[in-house]
Design a protein around this motif. Sequence first.
Motif, PDB file in Angstrom:
ATOM      1  N   VAL A 815       0.838  -1.206   0.000  1.00  0.00           N
ATOM      2  CA  VAL A 815       0.000   0.000   0.000  1.00  0.00           C
ATOM      3  C   VAL A 815       0.873   1.255   0.000  1.00  0.00           C
ATOM      4  CG1 VAL A 815      -1.604   1.337   1.423  1.00  0.00           C
ATOM      5  CG2 VAL A 815      -1.995  -1.103   1.056  1.00  0.00           C
ATOM      6  N   VAL A 816       1.849   1.299   0.938  1.00  0.00           N
ATOM      7  CA  VAL A 816       2.612   2.551   1.044  1.00  0.00           C
ATOM      8  C   VAL A 816       3.568   2.730  -0.134  1.00  0.00           C
ATOM      9  CG1 VAL A 816       2.434   2.621   3.554  1.00  0.00           C
ATOM     10  CG2 VAL A 816       4.429   1.604   2.505  1.00  0.00           C
ATOM     11  N   SER A 817       4.068   1.627  -0.695  1.00  0.00           N
ATOM     12  CA  SER A 817       4.991   1.802  -1.828  1.00  0.00           C
ATOM     13  C   SER A 817       4.238   2.268  -3.078  1.00  0.00           C
ATOM     14  CB  SER A 817       5.748   0.503  -2.111  1.00  0.00           C
ATOM     15  OG  SER A 817       4.840  -0.472  -2.554  1.00  0.00           O
ATOM     16  N   ARG A 818       2.927   1.995  -3.122  1.00  0.00           N
ATOM     17  CA  ARG A 818       2.133   2.490  -4.268  1.00  0.00           C
ATOM     18  C   ARG A 818       1.838   3.979  -4.079  1.00  0.00           C
ATOM     19  NH1 ARG A 818       3.739  -0.561  -7.532  1.00  0.00           N
ATOM     20  NH2 ARG A 818       5.125  -1.029  -5.825  1.00  0.00           N
ATOM     21  N   SER A 819       1.656   4.413  -2.825  1.00  0.00           N
ATOM     22  CA  SER A 819       1.188   5.786  -2.645  1.00  0.00           C
ATOM     23  C   SER A 819       2.278   6.752  -2.204  1.00  0.00           C
ATOM     24  CB  SER A 819       0.040   5.816  -1.636  1.00  0.00           C
ATOM     25  OG  SER A 819       0.384   5.029  -0.527  1.00  0.00           O
ATOM     26  N   HIS A 820       3.475   6.208  -1.815  1.00  0.00           N
ATOM     27  CA  HIS A 820       4.554   7.113  -1.410  1.00  0.00           C
ATOM     28  C   HIS A 820       5.762   6.857  -2.292  1.00  0.00           C
ATOM     29  CE1 HIS A 820       1.982   6.959   2.112  1.00  0.00           C
ATOM     30  NE2 HIS A 820       2.569   8.063   2.539  1.00  0.00           N
ATOM     31  N   PRO A 821       6.355   7.891  -2.864  1.00  0.00           N
ATOM     32  CA  PRO A 821       7.548   7.683  -3.670  1.00  0.00           C
ATOM     33  C   PRO A 821       8.692   7.190  -2.780  1.00  0.00           C
ATOM     34  CG  PRO A 821       7.109  10.038  -3.372  1.00  0.00           C
ATOM     35  CD  PRO A 821       5.976   9.305  -2.767  1.00  0.00           C
ATOM     36  N   SER A 822       9.636   6.429  -3.365  1.00  0.00           N
ATOM     37  CA  SER A 822      10.780   5.953  -2.601  1.00  0.00           C
ATOM     38  C   SER A 822      11.740   7.112  -2.380  1.00  0.00           C
ATOM     39  CB  SER A 822      11.488   4.835  -3.356  1.00  0.00           C
ATOM     40  OG  SER A 822      12.049   5.385  -4.525  1.00  0.00           O
ATOM     41  N   GLN A 823      12.808   6.814  -1.566  1.00  0.00           N
ATOM     42  CA  GLN A 823      13.754   7.886  -1.256  1.00  0.00           C
ATOM     43  C   GLN A 823      14.394   8.449  -2.523  1.00  0.00           C
ATOM     44  OE1 GLN A 823      16.091   5.723   1.479  1.00  0.00           O
ATOM     45  NE2 GLN A 823      14.895   6.399   3.242  1.00  0.00           N
ATOM     46  N   SER A 824      14.559   7.590  -3.551  1.00  0.00           N
ATOM     47  CA  SER A 824      15.166   8.075  -4.785  1.00  0.00           C
ATOM     48  C   SER A 824      14.208   8.973  -5.566  1.00  0.00           C
ATOM     49  CB  SER A 824      15.573   6.883  -5.665  1.00  0.00           C
ATOM     50  OG  SER A 824      14.398   6.208  -6.054  1.00  0.00           O
ATOM     51  N   GLY A 825      12.950   8.929  -5.172  1.00  0.00           N
ATOM     52  CA  GLY A 825      11.963   9.772  -5.850  1.00  0.00           C
ATOM     53  C   GLY A 825      11.411   9.156  -7.116  1.00  0.00           C
ATOM     54  N   GLU A 826      11.918   7.933  -7.475  1.00  0.00           N
ATOM     55  CA  GLU A 826      11.394   7.305  -8.705  1.00  0.00           C
ATOM     56  C   GLU A 826       9.964   6.832  -8.475  1.00  0.00           C
ATOM     57  OE1 GLU A 826      13.734   3.861  -9.420  1.00  0.00           O
ATOM     58  OE2 GLU A 826      15.615   4.962  -9.249  1.00  0.00           O
ATOM     59  N   SER A 827       9.167   6.838  -9.530  1.00  0.00           N
ATOM     60  CA  SER A 827       7.835   6.251  -9.436  1.00  0.00           C
ATOM     61  C   SER A 827       8.006   4.747  -9.450  1.00  0.00           C
ATOM     62  CB  SER A 827       6.980   6.638 -10.635  1.00  0.00           C
ATOM     63  OG  SER A 827       6.898   8.013 -10.706  1.00  0.00           O
ATOM     64  N   PRO A 828       7.237   4.055  -8.627  1.00  0.00           N
ATOM     65  CA  PRO A 828       7.415   2.602  -8.606  1.00  0.00           C
ATOM     66  C   PRO A 828       6.926   1.960  -9.904  1.00  0.00           C
ATOM     67  CG  PRO A 828       5.537   3.266  -7.275  1.00  0.00           C
ATOM     68  CD  PRO A 828       6.170   4.527  -7.771  1.00  0.00           C
ATOM     69  N   LEU A 829       7.568   0.825 -10.227  1.00  0.00           N
ATOM     70  CA  LEU A 829       7.070   0.021 -11.348  1.00  0.00           C
ATOM     71  C   LEU A 829       5.738  -0.577 -10.938  1.00  0.00           C
ATOM     72  CD1 LEU A 829      10.385  -1.859 -12.177  1.00  0.00           C
ATOM     73  CD2 LEU A 829       9.225  -0.216 -13.666  1.00  0.00           C
ATOM     74  N   ASP A 869      -3.860  -4.951  -8.291  1.00  0.00           N
ATOM     75  CA  ASP A 869      -4.072  -3.557  -7.901  1.00  0.00           C
ATOM     76  C   ASP A 869      -5.364  -3.414  -7.096  1.00  0.00           C
ATOM     77  OD1 ASP A 869      -1.756  -2.660  -8.967  1.00  0.00           O
ATOM     78  OD2 ASP A 869      -2.615  -2.143 -10.928  1.00  0.00           O
ATOM     79  N   ALA A 870      -6.402  -4.162  -7.518  1.00  0.00           N
ATOM     80  CA  ALA A 870      -7.666  -4.097  -6.765  1.00  0.00           C
ATOM     81  C   ALA A 870      -7.457  -4.669  -5.358  1.00  0.00           C
ATOM     82  CB  ALA A 870      -8.747  -4.882  -7.506  1.00  0.00           C
ATOM     83  N   GLN A 871      -6.612  -5.712  -5.279  1.00  0.00           N
ATOM     84  CA  GLN A 871      -6.324  -6.292  -3.959  1.00  0.00           C
ATOM     85  C   GLN A 871      -5.615  -5.265  -3.056  1.00  0.00           C
ATOM     86  OE1 GLN A 871      -7.226  -9.532  -2.824  1.00  0.00           O
ATOM     87  NE2 GLN A 871      -6.692  -8.433  -0.943  1.00  0.00           N
ATOM     88  N   VAL A 872      -4.695  -4.511  -3.669  1.00  0.00           N
ATOM     89  CA  VAL A 872      -3.985  -3.480  -2.882  1.00  0.00           C
ATOM     90  C   VAL A 872      -4.981  -2.441  -2.387  1.00  0.00           C
ATOM     91  CG1 VAL A 872      -2.240  -1.647  -2.981  1.00  0.00           C
ATOM     92  CG2 VAL A 872      -1.770  -3.866  -4.026  1.00  0.00           C
ATOM     93  N   ASP A 873      -5.952  -2.083  -3.220  1.00  0.00           N
ATOM     94  CA  ASP A 873      -6.974  -1.119  -2.780  1.00  0.00           C
ATOM     95  C   ASP A 873      -7.750  -1.672  -1.582  1.00  0.00           C
ATOM     96  OD1 ASP A 873      -6.223   0.672  -4.655  1.00  0.00           O
ATOM     97  OD2 ASP A 873      -7.754   0.088  -6.137  1.00  0.00           O
ATOM     98  N   GLU A 874      -8.073  -2.971  -1.647  1.00  0.00           N
ATOM     99  CA  GLU A 874      -8.795  -3.580  -0.513  1.00  0.00           C
ATOM    100  C   GLU A 874      -7.946  -3.526   0.753  1.00  0.00           C
ATOM    101  OE1 GLU A 874     -10.415  -7.520  -0.849  1.00  0.00           O
ATOM    102  OE2 GLU A 874     -11.456  -6.996  -2.713  1.00  0.00           O
ATOM    103  N   TRP A 875      -6.661  -3.817   0.570  1.00  0.00           N
ATOM    104  CA  TRP A 875      -5.771  -3.782   1.738  1.00  0.00           C
ATOM    105  C   TRP A 875      -5.695  -2.362   2.304  1.00  0.00           C
ATOM    106  CZ3 TRP A 875      -1.646  -7.203  -1.086  1.00  0.00           C
ATOM    107  CH2 TRP A 875      -1.950  -8.553  -0.866  1.00  0.00           C
ATOM    108  N   ARG A 876      -5.675  -1.401   1.423  1.00  0.00           N
ATOM    109  CA  ARG A 876      -5.591  -0.017   1.896  1.00  0.00           C
ATOM    110  C   ARG A 876      -6.792   0.286   2.824  1.00  0.00           C
ATOM    111  NH1 ARG A 876      -5.000   2.222  -2.618  1.00  0.00           N
ATOM    112  NH2 ARG A 876      -2.753   2.545  -2.552  1.00  0.00           N
ATOM    113  N   ALA A 877      -7.966  -0.128   2.369  1.00  0.00           N
ATOM    114  CA  ALA A 877      -9.174   0.136   3.170  1.00  0.00           C
ATOM    115  C   ALA A 877      -9.104  -0.612   4.511  1.00  0.00           C
ATOM    116  CB  ALA A 877     -10.408  -0.285   2.383  1.00  0.00           C
ATOM    117  N   THR A 878      -8.695  -1.869   4.431  1.00  0.00           N
ATOM    118  CA  THR A 878      -8.629  -2.677   5.669  1.00  0.00           C
ATOM    119  C   THR A 878      -7.635  -2.083   6.663  1.00  0.00           C
ATOM    120  OG1 THR A 878      -9.126  -4.662   4.420  1.00  0.00           O
ATOM    121  CG2 THR A 878      -8.065  -4.975   6.552  1.00  0.00           C
ATOM    122  N   LEU A 879      -6.445  -1.755   6.147  1.00  0.00           N
ATOM    123  CA  LEU A 879      -5.397  -1.286   7.054  1.00  0.00           C
ATOM    124  C   LEU A 879      -5.715   0.106   7.596  1.00  0.00           C
ATOM    125  CD1 LEU A 879      -2.263  -2.604   5.123  1.00  0.00           C
ATOM    126  CD2 LEU A 879      -3.488  -3.669   7.013  1.00  0.00           C
TER     127      LEU A 879
END
Length: 949
Positions: A815-829, A869-879
């Motif tokens: 969840v957090v790696s999808r919504s927060h950029p890494s320290q390098s600032g790159e967008s995640p794959l 991706d839909a699973q990650v959205d579900e996890w976001r809501a749960t967490l």
Amino acid sequence: MDVSAALPAQLMQSRVRQALTRGATVLTANQRAARTLRRAFDLHQRELGLASWQPPPILAWETWLGSLWHRLLVDGHASELLLSPTQEHRVWRNIIAAEIAAASATASATDSLRPVDALAETAASAWSLLHDYRARHRLAAAADTSDTRAFVRWARAFERVCRDRGYLTQAELAEALRAAVAAGKISLPRELLLVGFDSKRPAQIALLDAVGGTGTQIDDLQPESARAASTIVRASNAYDELTACARRLRDRLTEQPEAALAVIVPAIDDERAEIDRVFRQLLAPEANDIAAPVGLLPYEFSLGVPLAHTPLVATALDILRWAAGPLPFDRVTALLLSPHFAPTVAESPSEHLHRAEFDAFVLRERQPLLPEISLDNFAQLVAGWRHASRLPALSRHLRALQAVMRRNASNAAERTHADWAATMHDLLEAAGWSAGSEDSSIEFQTRRKWESALDELATLDFEGNRVSFAAAFAALERIAAKTLFAPESRHAPIQIMGPLEAAGSAFDAIWFLRAGDLGWPAVPATNPLLPWRLQRDLAMPGADPARDFELAKRITARIAASAPGVDFSYARQTADGDQRPSPALAGVAIESPGSADLVAAPTDAEPILLECLPDDVPIPSPPGRALEGGAGILAAQAACGFRAFAEKRLYSSALEPASLGLDHRERGNLVHAVLDRFWAQVEGQAALRGMTTADRDDTLARSIDEALARYHADPGWPREYLDAERLRLLNLLRQWMDYEATERSPFVVKSREEQRKDVQIGPLRLNVRVDRVDTSLVDGGPAGEIILDYKTGLAKPADWLGDRPDAPQLPLYAVVSRSHPSQSGESPLPLAGIAFATVRPGTEMGVNGYEARDGVLPKAAKLPAESLDAQVDEWRATLTSLAEDFHSGHAAVAPKQYPATCQYCGQRLLCRLDPSALSAEVLAEPDPYLDPESDATDPDAAELEADFG
Ligand code: SF4
């Protein structure tokens, strides 16, 4: 019991007073009876209005013998040194040890595995019996086994030593005095009154005959026959018997508060703790408060406990043991928490809390291979703790102890016992032993008894030999174990004692417990070093059942006559079978015994008032205080709201048992650390495949050495242990690398042990760390990220699912790696997969999880959502929902899966869970929340300690 019947106590006391008035000396069979009669005499004098009076000549038999011997010494009629039991033991010990040393290469009578101390004790007891029965001259002729012949040799050597050095033993005293009386060397009283002698041994009879021969009149005061019939009380079991006794005594005391009551128990040592528990509950429930003064109890045990078992002396022995060598962890913990060791001072009143913290988070975190620690290593550990300044008293006393130890650095050197006793005194003073305890009367008496034990140690210099500290300490331990300590009597209305102790005493009422045929009479043991034939001919204890039974009957009759009415009770059922009344009751007049079992009445204690506290009301966190942590917060909230509240807001945690060497969690951490180092050098699957087997093994071996050196090598671990651990890791990780090289689709390792700090999930700001992120390659190009969590235990993707996931760590990272950029600032794959990397031998080894497209993972599970991706959205809501619950203080006692979730929870004391619901089957199931590796990857573990600190 009929109160108005004749009172044996008063009758006996009046006869004793009459004899004293005639100028008689009163001799009792035991010290207890002498004390009781002296007190009764003193009370009587006070009642007469006297302000002072001469102490009455009421003496226990041994005291009388000692006083006669003293008079002989003073008058110059004797010169031998009368050995104390400790000194006599030393002489026997030396003789036996010398024989064992000389005969160690050959078979001998001492083939027995019993240690020398036990043999010396048995020999001293045999010596005492021989003289009590005046049978020394018959020993050699009767010896017919290797053990008895060995004793003949020892006895001869013992006699030689005593003759050459002028020693006399307590066992020989009666005969020595008999000879002195016959020779007219002792002046004797006109009259002797004997009280409480159920039987007399031949040496006593011979001495009394000699005394009688000088014209002294000797009377033997025996209790009158019982004037009221006794009763037999049958209870269904031992507990009911005890409770019935306690209730009867309570009723009796309520009717007659001044009554003198006795409880007589044959095997009192074995029963003591249970009697204390039941009597405390029923006779003085207010004394259950551990801070309640001892004087509250309306009962007392007349026989003491070994001095070594008292808290003050147990602490002293631990301190001295520690000065001699490493101390087991549990004893170190006990010392840390003891008020008698390194007492805290006014400037640091909360030091005891910091000691508990040090014990829980520093001492128990070490992984030594032996469950003990030396004083120097412990002092180093304290000095190296980052909060050592919070332990000023402990640090100061440890330094003082070390200074005394340095002054006595040659502990192995040999010195006199008196020197060592002085050193022990210095060590205890340096340790602040007992300096902080409130000087209660019992502690004061215990200290005095301890000082006499040190004095007794010094008397072992009678032979002029020198010993090491270890030998002197062993002697002191034995003295403390053999010395009985009983605080001065408070004259509590209920006295609890054994049948022999009761001799010479009388009471207003008696309850004789365990009077069934399995408990009374007890069968005495014979002495294995004395010839059986000799013991039987002389009817020594245990050798002649008929004589033992007759004696038990006499004792029973004497007890029945020692109070106006006596209750004899027994439990119908015991662990050893059904019981009937003891046959020793045959001579006692019994009131028609009932046939129904006495059943303990239900408790009539005040009902406990319960207060209901609703636990569904949120407890918001204090304003201005950020709630921080890692995925552990969400895992705990998912398992149980109260558990999360207790662990993450109250910082309550169960004490970890100290483990020896690497435990399963440490082994898991080592695997993480080795893989981290390996992939730092190898970078991806192509590089792995390109390595020769030798290169790969070399890289693994180096990574293992680095990991062991960095994290887990205790300097005290032997090389063999570390080599075995290296080999285990190498074998496991060779297989794992084969798997990564051959079973997985192409990848490069993108990050290892990456930590993201202060990421937002709902209202919480969390720190998140993930073991590894790989970049999945398709046609040589990056096609997505695979998030991996190493496991050395069992794990399954289902642990991530539902409203209350058991293992929310990877979903949280996703969840957090999808919504927060890494320290390098790159967008995640795009997310290609999320999986457990299970590093364990066998079929469970593998990479198992959910994938975004086919072929990413070798073992993919069916995705419950439409897409990853839909699973990650579900996890976001749960967490987010779990984070909100935790933040707003939803702390309901609501385990996810009761009772399995609760089985290993450390908060059971706080949440008041009923432990009886936790069955043995549940015990066998692993706790879904308690992932053994969770602390390895969860920053909470470090933070928890930081917050405590
Ligand atoms: S024991 Fe069970 S109910 Fe109590 S806090 Fe732990 S998980 Fe919750």
